[in-house]
Design a protein around this motif. Structure first.
Motif, PDB file in Angstrom:
ATOM      1  N   ARG A 124      80.664 -67.383 -50.152  1.00  0.00           N
ATOM      2  CA  ARG A 124      80.035 -68.794 -49.980  1.00  0.00           C
ATOM      3  C   ARG A 124      80.263 -69.499 -51.335  1.00  0.00           C
ATOM      4  NH1 ARG A 124      74.244 -67.893 -48.246  1.00  0.00           N
ATOM      5  NH2 ARG A 124      75.269 -66.468 -46.870  1.00  0.00           N
ATOM      6  N   HIS A 125      80.055 -69.017 -52.277  1.00  0.00           N
ATOM      7  CA  HIS A 125      80.000 -69.910 -53.687  1.00  0.00           C
ATOM      8  C   HIS A 125      81.254 -69.805 -54.234  1.00  0.00           C
ATOM      9  CE1 HIS A 125      75.585 -69.594 -53.014  1.00  0.00           C
ATOM     10  NE2 HIS A 125      75.507 -70.615 -53.614  1.00  0.00           N
ATOM     11  N   GLY A 126      82.408 -69.345 -53.600  1.00  0.00           N
ATOM     12  CA  GLY A 126      83.815 -69.095 -54.260  1.00  0.00           C
ATOM     13  C   GLY A 126      83.849 -68.468 -55.487  1.00  0.00           C
ATOM     14  N   VAL A 127      83.374 -67.355 -55.681  1.00  0.00           N
ATOM     15  CA  VAL A 127      83.162 -66.463 -56.707  1.00  0.00           C
ATOM     16  C   VAL A 127      84.140 -65.314 -56.607  1.00  0.00           C
ATOM     17  CG1 VAL A 127      81.980 -65.224 -58.521  1.00  0.00           C
ATOM     18  CG2 VAL A 127      80.992 -67.118 -57.459  1.00  0.00           C
ATOM     19  N   GLU A 128      85.048 -65.021 -57.398  1.00  0.00           N
ATOM     20  CA  GLU A 128      86.228 -63.921 -57.267  1.00  0.00           C
ATOM     21  C   GLU A 128      85.433 -62.690 -57.482  1.00  0.00           C
ATOM     22  OE1 GLU A 128      90.586 -62.906 -58.802  1.00  0.00           O
ATOM     23  OE2 GLU A 128      89.630 -64.647 -59.527  1.00  0.00           O
ATOM     24  N   TYR A 129      85.628 -61.734 -56.316  1.00  0.00           N
ATOM     25  CA  TYR A 129      84.992 -60.413 -56.604  1.00  0.00           C
ATOM     26  C   TYR A 129      85.961 -59.505 -56.042  1.00  0.00           C
ATOM     27  CZ  TYR A 129      83.923 -60.810 -51.527  1.00  0.00           C
ATOM     28  OH  TYR A 129      83.943 -60.986 -50.456  1.00  0.00           O
ATOM     29  N   ARG A 130      85.760 -58.083 -56.610  1.00  0.00           N
ATOM     30  CA  ARG A 130      86.405 -57.071 -55.729  1.00  0.00           C
ATOM     31  C   ARG A 130      85.464 -56.025 -55.350  1.00  0.00           C
ATOM     32  NH1 ARG A 130      89.756 -54.544 -60.465  1.00  0.00           N
ATOM     33  NH2 ARG A 130      90.846 -56.660 -60.031  1.00  0.00           N
ATOM     34  N   PRO A 131      85.613 -55.954 -53.931  1.00  0.00           N
ATOM     35  CA  PRO A 131      84.738 -54.773 -53.274  1.00  0.00           C
ATOM     36  C   PRO A 131      85.204 -53.373 -53.537  1.00  0.00           C
ATOM     37  CG  PRO A 131      85.790 -55.935 -51.534  1.00  0.00           C
ATOM     38  CD  PRO A 131      86.249 -56.683 -52.748  1.00  0.00           C
ATOM     39  N   ALA A 132      84.141 -52.673 -53.676  1.00  0.00           N
ATOM     40  CA  ALA A 132      84.735 -51.231 -53.935  1.00  0.00           C
ATOM     41  C   ALA A 132      83.798 -50.230 -53.295  1.00  0.00           C
ATOM     42  CB  ALA A 132      84.300 -50.992 -55.563  1.00  0.00           C
ATOM     43  N   SER A 133      84.230 -49.240 -52.559  1.00  0.00           N
ATOM     44  CA  SER A 133      83.383 -48.292 -52.060  1.00  0.00           C
ATOM     45  C   SER A 133      83.872 -46.930 -52.285  1.00  0.00           C
ATOM     46  CB  SER A 133      83.473 -48.589 -50.468  1.00  0.00           C
ATOM     47  OG  SER A 133      82.744 -47.750 -49.531  1.00  0.00           O
ATOM     48  N   ARG A 134      83.248 -45.778 -51.761  1.00  0.00           N
ATOM     49  CA  ARG A 134      83.469 -44.547 -52.047  1.00  0.00           C
ATOM     50  C   ARG A 134      84.626 -44.130 -50.603  1.00  0.00           C
ATOM     51  NH1 ARG A 134      78.856 -40.018 -51.807  1.00  0.00           N
ATOM     52  NH2 ARG A 134      78.827 -41.238 -49.600  1.00  0.00           N
ATOM     53  N   ARG A 135      84.158 -45.047 -49.579  1.00  0.00           N
ATOM     54  CA  ARG A 135      84.956 -44.793 -48.567  1.00  0.00           C
ATOM     55  C   ARG A 135      85.321 -46.135 -47.918  1.00  0.00           C
ATOM     56  NH1 ARG A 135      80.718 -41.292 -47.428  1.00  0.00           N
ATOM     57  NH2 ARG A 135      79.591 -42.859 -45.812  1.00  0.00           N
ATOM     58  N   PRO A 136      86.480 -46.626 -48.666  1.00  0.00           N
ATOM     59  CA  PRO A 136      86.723 -48.074 -48.181  1.00  0.00           C
ATOM     60  C   PRO A 136      87.192 -48.119 -46.891  1.00  0.00           C
ATOM     61  CG  PRO A 136      88.502 -47.245 -49.840  1.00  0.00           C
ATOM     62  CD  PRO A 136      87.315 -46.057 -49.742  1.00  0.00           C
ATOM     63  N   ASP A 137      86.905 -49.237 -46.020  1.00  0.00           N
ATOM     64  CA  ASP A 137      87.048 -49.102 -44.615  1.00  0.00           C
ATOM     65  C   ASP A 137      87.673 -50.655 -44.202  1.00  0.00           C
ATOM     66  OD1 ASP A 137      84.564 -50.089 -44.822  1.00  0.00           O
ATOM     67  OD2 ASP A 137      83.802 -48.872 -43.302  1.00  0.00           O
TER      68      ASP A 137
END
Length: 273
Positions: free
Chosen positions: A22-35
């Motif tokens: 919503r605020h336009g901040v760059e991020y990288r989602p991470a997960s043990r089981r990416p889906d």
């Protein structure tokens, strides 16, 4: 600025990524089981995945997994990470935290981060309001909710407040580098929580008081013995004794913490059907 958001499947992380979007901040989602597309593999107990997950990252929202924390700290420093916001637990404040199966892993991660050159912000929530989902099955079936200490107090905090607190700590440098104890606005007994939930659902929820041993038998399939014992000890200690609440949610988010009633209204569908 790129933020690595670990535990991407969790409710707090999902709320956080929504705010970052919503605020336009760059991020990288991470997960043990990416889906989902764009989510990177990051098992916090598997150091082999750390270099790729951390490449180009300036800040990290971190879940408390002690198994690989020393390697994670080493790789984060090598990758040039500047700031880590840890979702810890207020259980670390107990005098026996190092010996508690609930608190020990959170404490170990806190200690590893604080001993490192990484700027660290500690978010220490108390009781998650979402713990109430553990009552969903008996409520749906019309059975009594079986409790060993119905008069035990908790400080239920809404996961949306935790997401907003994490967002504030990650994006406002003035808030970083401190420890925050995050609670809901009220200390509530389990009986009161069930009364509030019943009011939202527009039907009474019966409660049955059982012995600690009966409760352990009830939950044996999904709560390991040491954790069950630790929970019983905590509830026994807070039976009839309100736990303290703080204003740290408002300090970080700019608004008072959401009430347990609000959480129930937001999640009423979890208890119907």
């Amino acid at each position: 600025m790129t933020i690595l958001v670990t535990g991407g499947r969790g409710a707090v992380a999902r709320g956080l990524t929504g705010l970052l979007d919503r605020h336009g901040v760059e991020y990288r989602p991470a997960s043990r089981r990416p889906d989902t597309p764009g989510t990177v593999h990051c098992d916090l107990a598997d150091p082999a995945c750390f270099p790729a997950a951390l490449r180009g990252v300036s800040s990290v929202f971190l879940y408390a997994e002690a198994g690989g924390i020393d390697a994670f700290v080493k790789e984060a420093v090598a990758a040039g990470v500047e700031h880590v916001v840890l979702l810890s637990s207020s259980s670390v404040l107990a005098p026996d935290a190092a010996d508690s199966p609930i608190a020990a892993s959170h404490l170990a991660v806190e200690e590893a981060l604080l001993a490192s050159p990484l700027r660290t912000t500690l978010l220490r929530p108390g009781s998650f309001a979402s713990n109430a989902r553990g009552w969903a099955w008996p409520i749906k079936s019309g059975s009594p909710v079986r409790l060993p200490y119905p008069g035990a107090y908790a400080d239920p905090v809404h996961e949306a407040d935790l997401s907003e607190a994490a967002f504030a700590a990650l994006t406002d440098p003035a808030l970083a580098g401190r420890a925050y104890t995050l609670t809901g606005p009220h200390a509530l007994t389990f009986t009161t929580q069930l009364s509030i939930l019943g009011g939202v659902l527009e039907r009474p929820i019966p409660v049955e008081t059982v012995s600690p041993e009966q409760w352990k038998t009830d939950v044996a399939e999904y709560v390991p013995g040491p954790y069950a014992e630790a929970l019983l000890d905590f509830w026994s200690a807070s039976d009839g004794l309100p736990v303290p609440v703080t204003g740290d949610v408002e300090l970080l988010t700019g608004h008072p913490a959401r009430s347990f009633r609000t959480w129930c209204e937001d999640h009423a569908a979890d208890f119907t059907g």
